[in-house]
Write a protein that holds these residues in place. Sequence first.
Motif, PDB file in Angstrom:
ATOM      1  N   ARG A  26       1.199  -0.955   0.258  1.00 51.56           N
ATOM      2  CA  ARG A  26      -0.087  -0.126   0.296  1.00 51.56           C
ATOM      3  C   ARG A  26       0.690   1.304  -0.324  1.00 51.56           C
ATOM      4  N   LEU A  27       1.907   0.805   0.173  1.00 47.58           N
ATOM      5  CA  LEU A  27       2.948   2.237   0.722  1.00 47.58           C
ATOM      6  C   LEU A  27       2.892   2.685  -0.777  1.00 47.58           C
ATOM      7  N   PRO A  28       3.682   2.107  -2.050  1.00 51.74           N
ATOM      8  CA  PRO A  28       3.383   3.674  -3.123  1.00 51.74           C
ATOM      9  C   PRO A  28       2.867   4.160  -3.349  1.00 51.74           C
ATOM     10  N   HIS A  29       1.088   3.699  -3.454  1.00 53.39           N
ATOM     11  CA  HIS A  29      -0.073   4.469  -3.846  1.00 53.39           C
ATOM     12  C   HIS A  29      -0.891   5.644  -2.505  1.00 53.39           C
ATOM     13  N   SER A  30      -0.169   5.326  -1.169  1.00 55.22           N
ATOM     14  CA  SER A  30      -0.543   5.888  -0.636  1.00 55.22           C
ATOM     15  C   SER A  30       0.372   7.459  -0.614  1.00 55.22           C
ATOM     16  N   ALA A  31       1.617   7.130  -1.389  1.00 54.72           N
ATOM     17  CA  ALA A  31       2.458   8.471  -1.988  1.00 54.72           C
ATOM     18  C   ALA A  31       2.502   8.820  -3.353  1.00 54.72           C
ATOM     19  N   ALA A  32       1.312   8.529  -4.014  1.00 52.95           N
ATOM     20  CA  ALA A  32       1.781   8.899  -5.070  1.00 52.95           C
ATOM     21  C   ALA A  32       0.668   9.802  -5.653  1.00 52.95           C
ATOM     22  N   GLY A  33      -0.129  10.048  -4.719  1.00 52.35           N
ATOM     23  CA  GLY A  33      -1.365  11.564  -4.726  1.00 52.35           C
ATOM     24  C   GLY A  33      -0.039  12.753  -4.535  1.00 52.35           C
ATOM     25  N   VAL A  34       1.025  12.734  -3.689  1.00 51.85           N
ATOM     26  CA  VAL A  34       1.430  13.789  -2.879  1.00 51.85           C
ATOM     27  C   VAL A  34       2.787  13.362  -4.330  1.00 51.85           C
ATOM     28  N   LEU A  35       3.181  12.976  -4.988  1.00 52.26           N
ATOM     29  CA  LEU A  35       4.362  13.095  -5.950  1.00 52.26           C
ATOM     30  C   LEU A  35       3.587  13.207  -7.046  1.00 52.26           C
ATOM     31  N   LEU A  36       2.139  12.841  -7.927  1.00 52.24           N
ATOM     32  CA  LEU A  36       1.461  13.446  -8.539  1.00 52.24           C
ATOM     33  C   LEU A  36       1.490  14.715  -8.102  1.00 52.24           C
ATOM     34  N   THR A  37       1.579  15.604  -7.824  1.00 53.99           N
ATOM     35  CA  THR A  37       1.020  16.688  -6.982  1.00 53.99           C
ATOM     36  C   THR A  37       2.039  17.676  -7.064  1.00 53.99           C
ATOM     37  N   LEU A  38       2.793  16.993  -6.720  1.00 53.49           N
ATOM     38  CA  LEU A  38       4.380  18.346  -6.484  1.00 53.49           C
ATOM     39  C   LEU A  38       4.856  17.815  -8.772  1.00 53.49           C
ATOM     40  N   ALA A 158       6.455  13.632  -0.136  1.00 54.40           N
ATOM     41  CA  ALA A 158       7.355  14.864  -0.191  1.00 54.40           C
ATOM     42  C   ALA A 158       8.447  15.331   0.167  1.00 54.40           C
ATOM     43  N   PHE A 159       9.170  14.234   1.426  1.00 54.56           N
ATOM     44  CA  PHE A 159      10.434  13.960   1.474  1.00 54.56           C
ATOM     45  C   PHE A 159      11.053  13.541  -0.231  1.00 54.56           C
ATOM     46  N   VAL A 160      10.690  12.858  -1.148  1.00 55.96           N
ATOM     47  CA  VAL A 160      12.023  12.609  -2.592  1.00 55.96           C
ATOM     48  C   VAL A 160      11.552  13.551  -3.521  1.00 55.96           C
ATOM     49  N   ALA A 161       9.931  14.027  -2.932  1.00 55.90           N
ATOM     50  CA  ALA A 161      10.248  14.890  -3.824  1.00 55.90           C
ATOM     51  C   ALA A 161      10.813  16.269  -3.928  1.00 55.90           C
ATOM     52  N   VAL A 162      10.936  16.861  -2.470  1.00 60.66           N
ATOM     53  CA  VAL A 162      11.847  18.314  -2.397  1.00 60.66           C
ATOM     54  C   VAL A 162      13.403  17.791  -2.302  1.00 60.66           C
ATOM     55  N   ASP A 163      13.373  16.921  -2.031  1.00 59.91           N
ATOM     56  CA  ASP A 163      15.224  16.588  -2.064  1.00 59.91           C
ATOM     57  C   ASP A 163      16.091  16.100  -2.976  1.00 59.91           C
ATOM     58  N   VAL A 164      14.943  15.045  -3.824  1.00 63.20           N
ATOM     59  CA  VAL A 164      15.297  14.737  -4.623  1.00 63.20           C
ATOM     60  C   VAL A 164      14.797  14.933  -6.194  1.00 63.20           C
ATOM     61  N   SER A 165      13.798  13.710  -6.831  1.00 67.83           N
ATOM     62  CA  SER A 165      13.051  14.303  -7.800  1.00 67.83           C
ATOM     63  C   SER A 165      11.598  13.592  -7.217  1.00 67.83           C
ATOM     64  N   VAL A 167      10.700  13.063 -10.379  1.00 71.83           N
ATOM     65  CA  VAL A 167      10.708  11.699 -12.066  1.00 71.83           C
ATOM     66  C   VAL A 167      11.123  10.216 -11.062  1.00 71.83           C
ATOM     67  N   TRP A 168      12.628  10.828 -10.390  1.00 71.00           N
ATOM     68  CA  TRP A 168      12.693   9.555  -9.355  1.00 71.00           C
ATOM     69  C   TRP A 168      11.421   8.815  -8.262  1.00 71.00           C
ATOM     70  N   GLY A 169      10.944   9.642  -7.842  1.00 74.35           N
ATOM     71  CA  GLY A 169       9.966   9.443  -7.329  1.00 74.35           C
ATOM     72  C   GLY A 169       8.723   9.003  -7.437  1.00 74.35           C
ATOM     73  N   LEU A 170       8.229   9.339  -8.302  1.00 73.24           N
ATOM     74  CA  LEU A 170       6.874   8.294  -9.052  1.00 73.24           C
ATOM     75  C   LEU A 170       7.988   6.728  -9.674  1.00 73.24           C
ATOM     76  N   MET A 171       9.631   6.988 -10.353  1.00 71.89           N
ATOM     77  CA  MET A 171       9.644   5.684 -10.897  1.00 71.89           C
ATOM     78  C   MET A 171      10.148   4.386  -9.425  1.00 71.89           C
ATOM     79  N   GLY A 172       9.827   5.674  -8.535  1.00 73.16           N
ATOM     80  CA  GLY A 172      10.306   4.486  -7.455  1.00 73.16           C
ATOM     81  C   GLY A 172       9.004   3.536  -6.851  1.00 73.16           C
TER      82      GLY A 172
END
Length: 323
Positions: A26-38, A158-165, A167-172
């Motif tokens: 469940r972890l990836p899709h709990s993160a997908a909303g914030v990653l897509l927004t950012l 949010a941490f990955v999006a702000v501090d990394v990318s 793009v890498w977050g969605l691929m993750g």
Amino acid sequence: MDFAQYGHLWRRKEVRRLLLVAMVARLPHSAAGVLLTLHVVQTLGLGYAAAGAVAAVLTIGIALGAPWRGRRVDTVGLRPALIPSIVAEAVVWGVAPHLDYPWLLVAALVGGLFALPVFSVVRQSLGVMTHAGQRRTAFALDSICTEVTFMVGPALAAFVAVDVSTVWGLMGVGASAALAGLALLWFNPPTRTGQPGAVPVTDADGAELVEVASGPESAESPAPTEVAAGQADGASGLRRLLGRVPGGPAWAGVAVIVVMAVAFGAGMVLSGTDVGIVAILREHGEGASSASCSSSGASPPSSEACSMGRCTGPSRHWSCSWR
């Protein structure tokens, strides 16, 4: 508060393994909303209306695909039903962050349609891996694990999006969802009675066994008098208000319709939470704070309290009424 039944279930290896795999899945899709927004706002440079549209398309895809994916689990079995989802998760989310906005909408729809059916699979599995007296406690334990996942996922996103990318977050997201699907594929939990790992419901002669509750309240026991009376009064009033639908399906009673309406309303409210929180924080120059707030749905001063509330709320409720 009595946690004995939670501990009893957690000590069962197959139940514990299922819940841990479910948390990871469940972890990836709990993160997908914030990653897509950012990603839409920060990487593509578009507005929050565009980000909300992507989230809406993803949600529509999940809503359309979930019954279909669940039906596939019932008809062909868990492993054959998971393979298309595993492939789609890896391909769609591996390609999506490199697409322009119009194609990102298409990718979000396809990703939703083929989303890993982890919620339905876990509930089905818990239903056949536990007896009647344990079932509600098992569902409550699953709810607690789900809340923990939805506390961690958006914060990590949010941490990955702000501090990394982004793009890498969605691929993750795609890689971790595919790996979680492979873990479910390997574990292959039972989804119906009679499969390995399911609790027996008949004896050697084929006679139905009576399940004995493991606690003071069984899933089959009647509700307390005051609760039953309140439910009856509410259902009676709704019947008078809504009337009966001629020729409607037998399962579509007033209680079912009300639960579905409440779930729809709650989903509509919660679906905009991630976009709204990120938008407000970025407007006030607090983009980094989205990591703590997205996981709790609260402003920074109260994020820790709300996160604890998300975890302890189901525990308090179910331990009182579902033991």
